[in-house]
Design an enzyme around this catalytic site. Structure first.
Site, PDB file in Angstrom:
ATOM      1  N   TYR A  19     -12.526   5.034 -21.349  1.00  0.00           N
ATOM      2  CA  TYR A  19     -12.448   6.344 -21.090  1.00  0.00           C
ATOM      3  C   TYR A  19     -11.305   6.791 -21.732  1.00  0.00           C
ATOM      4  CZ  TYR A  19     -15.202   5.253 -17.295  1.00  0.00           C
ATOM      5  OH  TYR A  19     -16.711   4.739 -16.170  1.00  0.00           O
ATOM      6  N   TYR A 147     -19.705   9.889  -7.870  1.00  0.00           N
ATOM      7  CA  TYR A 147     -20.467   8.635  -9.402  1.00  0.00           C
ATOM      8  C   TYR A 147     -21.066   7.885  -8.631  1.00  0.00           C
ATOM      9  CZ  TYR A 147     -18.479   6.054 -12.677  1.00  0.00           C
ATOM     10  OH  TYR A 147     -18.463   4.434 -13.766  1.00  0.00           O
ATOM     11  N   ASP A 241     -24.690   3.988  -2.392  1.00  0.00           N
ATOM     12  CA  ASP A 241     -23.593   3.219  -3.375  1.00  0.00           C
ATOM     13  C   ASP A 241     -22.560   2.457  -2.878  1.00  0.00           C
ATOM     14  OD1 ASP A 241     -22.211   2.483  -5.236  1.00  0.00           O
ATOM     15  OD2 ASP A 241     -22.982   4.317  -6.788  1.00  0.00           O
ATOM     16  N   LYS A 270     -18.105  -4.258  -6.970  1.00  0.00           N
ATOM     17  CA  LYS A 270     -16.111  -4.574  -7.258  1.00  0.00           C
ATOM     18  C   LYS A 270     -16.104  -5.636  -7.021  1.00  0.00           C
ATOM     19  CE  LYS A 270     -15.809  -0.090  -9.470  1.00  0.00           C
ATOM     20  NZ  LYS A 270     -16.277   1.349  -9.672  1.00  0.00           N
TER      21      LYS A 270
HETATM   22  C1  LIG Z   1     -17.814   1.785 -10.024  1.00  0.00           C
HETATM   23  C2  LIG Z   1     -18.651   2.493  -8.983  1.00  0.00           C
HETATM   24  C3  LIG Z   1     -19.824   2.531  -9.740  1.00  0.00           C
HETATM   25  C4  LIG Z   1     -20.247   1.391 -11.436  1.00  0.00           C
HETATM   26  O1  LIG Z   1     -19.809   0.350 -11.588  1.00  0.00           O
HETATM   27  P1  LIG Z   1     -19.735  -0.537 -12.817  1.00  0.00           P
HETATM   28  O2  LIG Z   1     -19.631  -1.771 -12.577  1.00  0.00           O
HETATM   29  O3  LIG Z   1     -18.449  -0.162 -13.270  1.00  0.00           O
HETATM   30  O4  LIG Z   1     -21.138  -0.222 -13.851  1.00  0.00           O
HETATM   31  C5  LIG Z   1     -20.840   3.011  -9.435  1.00  0.00           C
HETATM   32  N1  LIG Z   1     -20.995   3.244  -8.391  1.00  0.00           N
HETATM   33  C6  LIG Z   1     -19.529   3.613  -7.370  1.00  0.00           C
HETATM   34  C7  LIG Z   1     -19.412   4.080  -6.037  1.00  0.00           C
HETATM   35  C8  LIG Z   1     -18.915   2.585  -8.300  1.00  0.00           C
HETATM   36  O5  LIG Z   1     -17.184   2.907  -7.615  1.00  0.00           O
END
Ligand SMILES: *Cc1c(COP(=O)(O)O)cnc(C)c1O
Length: 422
Positions: A19, A147, A241, A270
């Site tokens: 980024y 996101y 997600d 994460k």
């Molecule tokens: C960080 C994130 C992603 C992407 O994960 P990466 O390991 O960076 O590919 C997808 N969805 C959410 C809600 C996120 O916070």
């Protein structure tokens, strides 16, 4: 100040940073060690960490229990391919995640990053309809402010106007992206979109309770219940997600629990390994899995990352789950939450501050704008903290184990740095 180490000057011209406009971005900080909520820099300075390395290091850095588990696994078997071979760490982790996840979420597909976990969830949703003999359900309903990752399918379900992916508007598949149904007006627009696209939707996809990278935007449990009802009404899976929110970040183990909502597909990453190794999981309900259970090989889920189910990462994740079982993590989150709310409250009186909010171990100061992002970041480092503001947001997502003093250092640094800006 000490000169940067030779590896820094020699390597920097060859690395491409995330980024970042490489021409104008200030040089990154050289980290050499971590411990707890501290990051040690090559020049000897130590920063209190407010971000937990993109929200991953929920137990703090270098937790001895995770380190020991990874070390032990490294001796025995760092990795074997998951095609045709399985191992104790992955199967144990799958069983534990299935037990931990709410409702009937009980089938775990491992990948190595959050974006890929979302890709797999989207693939599952599309193929589920095909396997059931229904064609044409290929689009996703997702939400502004959302996101879901940086790969192409993930970009298509992110907020379309948000700076990170806007350039790819013509390249990524067009999806149905609307506002979360949180008031009368957005509810109407949501209903209209549902009715217009009902027959072509494969799934509804959302981040529960907090839209993270889109701006740390909170919504309440009722919104999630609305999404559950909507998905049921048109007969498509609800994908939640929880890559950011999962593992206690919002106050419960999974954010959807706070709403009493069980998705059909859940994505995690994460904090899954406690911030030590890359790993992600896409967890499906038995009902979703059943759509793939067939004598027809074409009904199989055709996906298999090379490092799927990596044994080191799974060992780290199992050790992280041990810590959630043995230590009072969710109580610590509640404690951190109260301190974040109290510590950031003085920001409310500062010029240019639009909102101050906290949920779980997430503290947010929303500004009208941040005109000098690089300068703000620098002021944080000068105050001995690592904080990474973005967009119009200054936020803290510390380790759940952070000390009261360290947390006070972080919140005071934010109050002072924003006050200084005037
Ligand atoms: C960080 C994130 C992603 C992407 O994960 P990466 O390991 O960076 O590919 C997808 N969805 C959410 C809600 C996120 O916070």
């Amino acid at each position: 100040m000490i000169e940067p180490p030779p590896w820094f000057a020699k390597g920097l011209p060859h690395v491409w940073l995330p980024y970042a406009q490489m021409k104008t971005t200030p040089p990154p900080l050289a980290a050499v060690a971590t411990q707890g909520s501290r990051i040690k820099l090559a020049d000897g300075r130590e920063l209190v960490d407010g971000i937990a390395s993109w929200w991953t290091a929920c137990h703090g850095y270098n937790h001895p229990h995770i380190a020991q588990a990874v070390r032990r696994q490294l001796e025995a078997m760092p990795h074997v391919m998951f095609g045709g071979l399985v191992h104790e760490q992955a199967l144990t982790l799958a069983r534990r995640l299935a037990q931990l996840a709410p409702g009937g979420l009980n089938r775990v597909f491992f990948t190595d990053s959050g974006s890929v976990a979302v890709e797999v969830a989207m693939k599952m949703a599309v193929q589920l309809h095909l396997n059931r003999g229904e064609r044409g359900r290929v689009k996703f309903l997702s939400f502004r402010g959302g996101y879901h990752g940086d790969t192409f399918a993930c970009m298509s379900v992110c907020d379309p106007d948000e700076g990170m992916h806007a350039a790819f508007a013509g390249v990524v598949p067009a999806q149905v992206v609307v506002d979360l149904p949180r008031d009368e007006e957005s509810e109407k627009a949501f209903e209209t979109a549902l009715a217009a696209h009902e027959g072509e939707l494969a799934a509804i996809l959302a981040e529960p309770l907090v839209q993270g990278a889109g701006g740390m935007i909170f919504h309440d449990a009722e919104v999630l219940r609305r999404l559950r009802r909507a998905a049921d009404s048109i007969g498509v899976p609800l994908i939640l997600d929880e890559i950011f929110t999962g593992f206690g970040r919002t106050g419960t183990m999974f954010a959807c629990e706070a709403a009493g909502v069980v998705p059909d597909i859940l994505t995690l990453s994460k904090a899954l390994t406690g911030g030590t190794l890359p790993l992600a999981a896409t967890i499906a309900t038995g009902e979703v899995f059943d759509a793939f259970w067939s004598d027809d090989p074409a009904h199989a889920l055709m996906h298999g990352p090379t490092f799927m189910g990596n044994a080191l990462a799974c060992a780290a994740a199992n050790a992280s789950l041990d810590l959630f079982e043995r230590e009072p993590r969710l109580d610590q989150v509640a404690h951190v939450s109260a301190l974040l709310a109290r510590g950031l409250e003085p920001c409310r009186d500062l010029k240019g501050v639009v909102d101050v909010r906290a949920m779980g171990a997430i503290g947010v100061v929303e500004l009208e704008k941040i005109s000098d992002l690089a300068g703000l970041k620098r002021r944080f480092v000068e105050r001995g903290v690592f904080v990474r503001p973005f967009g119009r947001i200054v936020y803290l997502t510390p380790a759940f184990t952070i000390s009261d003093d360290e947390l006070a250092t972080l919140t005071q640094a934010i109050v002072a740095a924003l006050a200084e800006k005037g």
